[in-house]
Design a protein around this motif. Sequence first.
Motif, PDB file in Angstrom:
ATOM      1  N   VAL A 160      -3.872  14.791   2.149  1.00 31.94           N
ATOM      2  CA  VAL A 160      -2.493  14.296   2.092  1.00 31.94           C
ATOM      3  C   VAL A 160      -2.452  12.892   2.698  1.00 31.94           C
ATOM      4  CG1 VAL A 160      -0.092  14.764   2.683  1.00 31.94           C
ATOM      5  CG2 VAL A 160      -1.698  16.670   2.399  1.00 31.94           C
ATOM      6  N   VAL A 161      -2.078  11.912   1.887  1.00 34.17           N
ATOM      7  CA  VAL A 161      -2.034  10.529   2.354  1.00 34.17           C
ATOM      8  C   VAL A 161      -0.619   9.989   2.197  1.00 34.17           C
ATOM      9  CG1 VAL A 161      -3.113   8.260   2.235  1.00 34.17           C
ATOM     10  CG2 VAL A 161      -4.394  10.283   1.478  1.00 34.17           C
ATOM     11  N   ASN A 162      -0.026   9.576   3.284  1.00 32.31           N
ATOM     12  CA  ASN A 162       1.335   9.042   3.267  1.00 32.31           C
ATOM     13  C   ASN A 162       1.368   7.659   3.925  1.00 32.31           C
ATOM     14  OD1 ASN A 162       2.735  11.343   2.094  1.00 32.31           O
ATOM     15  ND2 ASN A 162       2.361  12.400   4.037  1.00 32.31           N
ATOM     16  N   GLY A 163       2.379   6.877   3.558  1.00 27.32           N
ATOM     17  CA  GLY A 163       2.529   5.559   4.148  1.00 27.32           C
ATOM     18  C   GLY A 163       2.092   4.451   3.210  1.00 27.32           C
ATOM     19  N   THR A 164       2.116   3.232   3.728  1.00 22.96           N
ATOM     20  CA  THR A 164       1.801   2.038   2.942  1.00 22.96           C
ATOM     21  C   THR A 164       0.596   1.318   3.525  1.00 22.96           C
ATOM     22  OG1 THR A 164       4.149   1.763   2.408  1.00 22.96           O
ATOM     23  CG2 THR A 164       2.718  -0.147   2.067  1.00 22.96           C
ATOM     24  N   PHE A 165      -0.335   0.934   2.662  1.00 27.81           N
ATOM     25  CA  PHE A 165      -1.495   0.175   3.116  1.00 27.81           C
ATOM     26  C   PHE A 165      -1.076  -1.178   3.683  1.00 27.81           C
ATOM     27  CE2 PHE A 165      -4.110   2.396  -0.373  1.00 27.81           C
ATOM     28  CZ  PHE A 165      -4.670   3.304   0.522  1.00 27.81           C
ATOM     29  N   LYS A 166      -1.812  -1.667   4.659  1.00 22.28           N
ATOM     30  CA  LYS A 166      -1.654  -3.047   5.118  1.00 22.28           C
ATOM     31  C   LYS A 166      -2.109  -3.982   4.000  1.00 22.28           C
ATOM     32  CE  LYS A 166      -2.706  -1.749   9.906  1.00 22.28           C
ATOM     33  NZ  LYS A 166      -3.733  -1.817  10.969  1.00 22.28           N
ATOM     34  N   SER A 171      -7.884   1.349  -2.056  1.00 21.66           N
ATOM     35  CA  SER A 171      -8.223   2.772  -2.031  1.00 21.66           C
ATOM     36  C   SER A 171      -9.675   2.979  -1.617  1.00 21.66           C
ATOM     37  CB  SER A 171      -7.945   3.429  -3.383  1.00 21.66           C
ATOM     38  OG  SER A 171      -8.754   2.888  -4.402  1.00 21.66           O
ATOM     39  N   LYS A 172     -10.532   1.978  -1.843  1.00 21.51           N
ATOM     40  CA  LYS A 172     -11.933   2.067  -1.401  1.00 21.51           C
ATOM     41  C   LYS A 172     -11.991   2.193   0.125  1.00 21.51           C
ATOM     42  CE  LYS A 172     -16.461   1.566  -2.155  1.00 21.51           C
ATOM     43  NZ  LYS A 172     -16.826   0.503  -3.085  1.00 21.51           N
ATOM     44  N   ASP A 173     -11.122   1.459   0.817  1.00 22.27           N
ATOM     45  CA  ASP A 173     -11.058   1.572   2.276  1.00 22.27           C
ATOM     46  C   ASP A 173     -10.651   2.982   2.688  1.00 22.27           C
ATOM     47  OD1 ASP A 173     -11.513  -1.295   3.095  1.00 22.27           O
ATOM     48  OD2 ASP A 173      -9.735  -1.567   1.849  1.00 22.27           O
ATOM     49  N   LEU A 174      -9.677   3.529   1.966  1.00 23.21           N
ATOM     50  CA  LEU A 174      -9.222   4.892   2.253  1.00 23.21           C
ATOM     51  C   LEU A 174     -10.363   5.890   2.087  1.00 23.21           C
ATOM     52  CD1 LEU A 174      -7.237   7.257   2.618  1.00 23.21           C
ATOM     53  CD2 LEU A 174      -6.552   6.952   0.233  1.00 23.21           C
ATOM     54  N   MET A 175     -11.116   5.763   0.995  1.00 21.33           N
ATOM     55  CA  MET A 175     -12.170   6.741   0.737  1.00 21.33           C
ATOM     56  C   MET A 175     -13.310   6.617   1.734  1.00 21.33           C
ATOM     57  SD  MET A 175     -12.401   9.273  -1.184  1.00 21.33           S
ATOM     58  CE  MET A 175     -13.632  10.585  -1.266  1.00 21.33           C
ATOM     59  N   PRO A 266      -8.056   0.450   8.329  1.00 26.82           N
ATOM     60  CA  PRO A 266      -8.507  -0.952   8.350  1.00 26.82           C
ATOM     61  C   PRO A 266      -9.412  -1.250   7.154  1.00 26.82           C
ATOM     62  CG  PRO A 266      -9.942   0.341   9.739  1.00 26.82           C
ATOM     63  CD  PRO A 266      -8.928   1.315   9.151  1.00 26.82           C
ATOM     64  N   HIS A 267      -9.770  -2.523   6.979  1.00 23.90           N
ATOM     65  CA  HIS A 267     -10.835  -2.858   6.039  1.00 23.90           C
ATOM     66  C   HIS A 267     -12.083  -2.130   6.533  1.00 23.90           C
ATOM     67  CE1 HIS A 267      -8.607  -5.915   3.853  1.00 23.90           C
ATOM     68  NE2 HIS A 267      -8.207  -6.429   5.002  1.00 23.90           N
ATOM     69  N   THR A 268     -12.617  -1.235   5.698  1.00 25.16           N
ATOM     70  CA  THR A 268     -13.684  -0.344   6.135  1.00 25.16           C
ATOM     71  C   THR A 268     -14.960  -0.600   5.348  1.00 25.16           C
ATOM     72  OG1 THR A 268     -12.022   1.331   6.699  1.00 25.16           O
ATOM     73  CG2 THR A 268     -14.308   2.069   6.514  1.00 25.16           C
TER      74      THR A 268
END
Length: 413
Positions: A160-166, A171-175, A266-268
């Motif tokens: 479950v992912v909520n909110g807004t990216f900086k 999505s690559k950072d999320l994964m 963050p940038h991951t």
Amino acid sequence: MGQTLVEKIISAHAGKEVKAGELVISKVDVAAVQDGTGPLTVAEFKKLGKSKLHNPERTILFIDHAAPSPRKELSNTHMVLREFAKEYGAILSEVGSGVCHQRLIESYVNPGEVLVGADSHTCTSGALGAFATGMGSTDIAVAMALGKTWLKVPATFKIVVNGTFKPGICSKDLMLHLIGMIGADGATYKALEFCGDTINNMSMSERFTLANMAVEAGAKCGLFIADDKTKEFLKQRGREDKFKQILPDSDANYERIIVIDAGAIPHTVACPHTVDNTKPVEELKDIKVNQVFLGTCTNGRIEDLRVAAEILKGKKIHQDVRMIISPASKDVFKQALKEGLIDIFVDANAAIMAPGCGPCVGVHAGILGDGEVCLATQNRNFQGRMGNTKGFIYLASPYVAAYTALRGYIAAE
């Protein structure tokens, strides 16, 4: 107790209601191989003694991993696929057409279907709301012959992912963040079911990136509910009539629920030599880079190229860096030409490759030298992945890739 998304899709193909942990026989809608795994699949198929494919129109052979071929041995394996396609009437996706996973979502897979492929990143098509998974070459040979496969119904992790990216976060950072959280084997043989308002607001391109890398957490598949964005994607590809929405039940049983705040990501970057060895960019600014690779089934779509082009426009790549760009498919390449993105890349001194896997698998088009460092938008950084066990691979988003190419070190600004 209700059913998860994966349980519903497999139930429809098994002809009965199924639950996680069951062994079932499932119908297969699409079967696919690529030039690395395809020759073995062809050999196994012929051992079965079958005179025809179960569904030749939905059996696709892709030449993408070593395309164009860099060696005579690989050229010979390509011949095997071409000859098989002619003999049995299968679909052949030739050199320059693009990466199998991108081509599958563009032209062959629809919501609610079952896709099996002899490549671990077959799970990319899960973003369409299909059950898509990689299997061994022998299993795919059987699916090609019988239109069926056997499997264990996976339990599901609900992401479950909520909110807004900086700004600049992808999505690559999320994964990469998720894989860093749970580990490269943290979801072994599970289904990852993505949901939440962040997911709902994502483009299809961003969803494909998430689904593509589900296997990097050990997952059997990555799944999304087909919605209006899915329908629009299918419409653009001439398959609007194939749209189908399947919803998980509100009382479905999830083995684990993981909640992520998109605004905190963050940038991951994944550091050598495992995908779960993740760090924020800020901790890696002393890492000098020799090569940057933008492309692959993970981040070679038009949206990814646009992100990089916006950053590179009017600038030159660092003198100590070579940048390789490979569009994920012919259609992506044509769109990039139409929008002037290729001009931007060439003017920045990047090398443009034919649509395909490029240097990702390490057989051609950008193999690293001893001790060299590459920052890539691909999905794997195992030791030796890009053709040299003495090379070092960092994984990041197209945004980070573009800035890194300009700076000469890992950067996000």
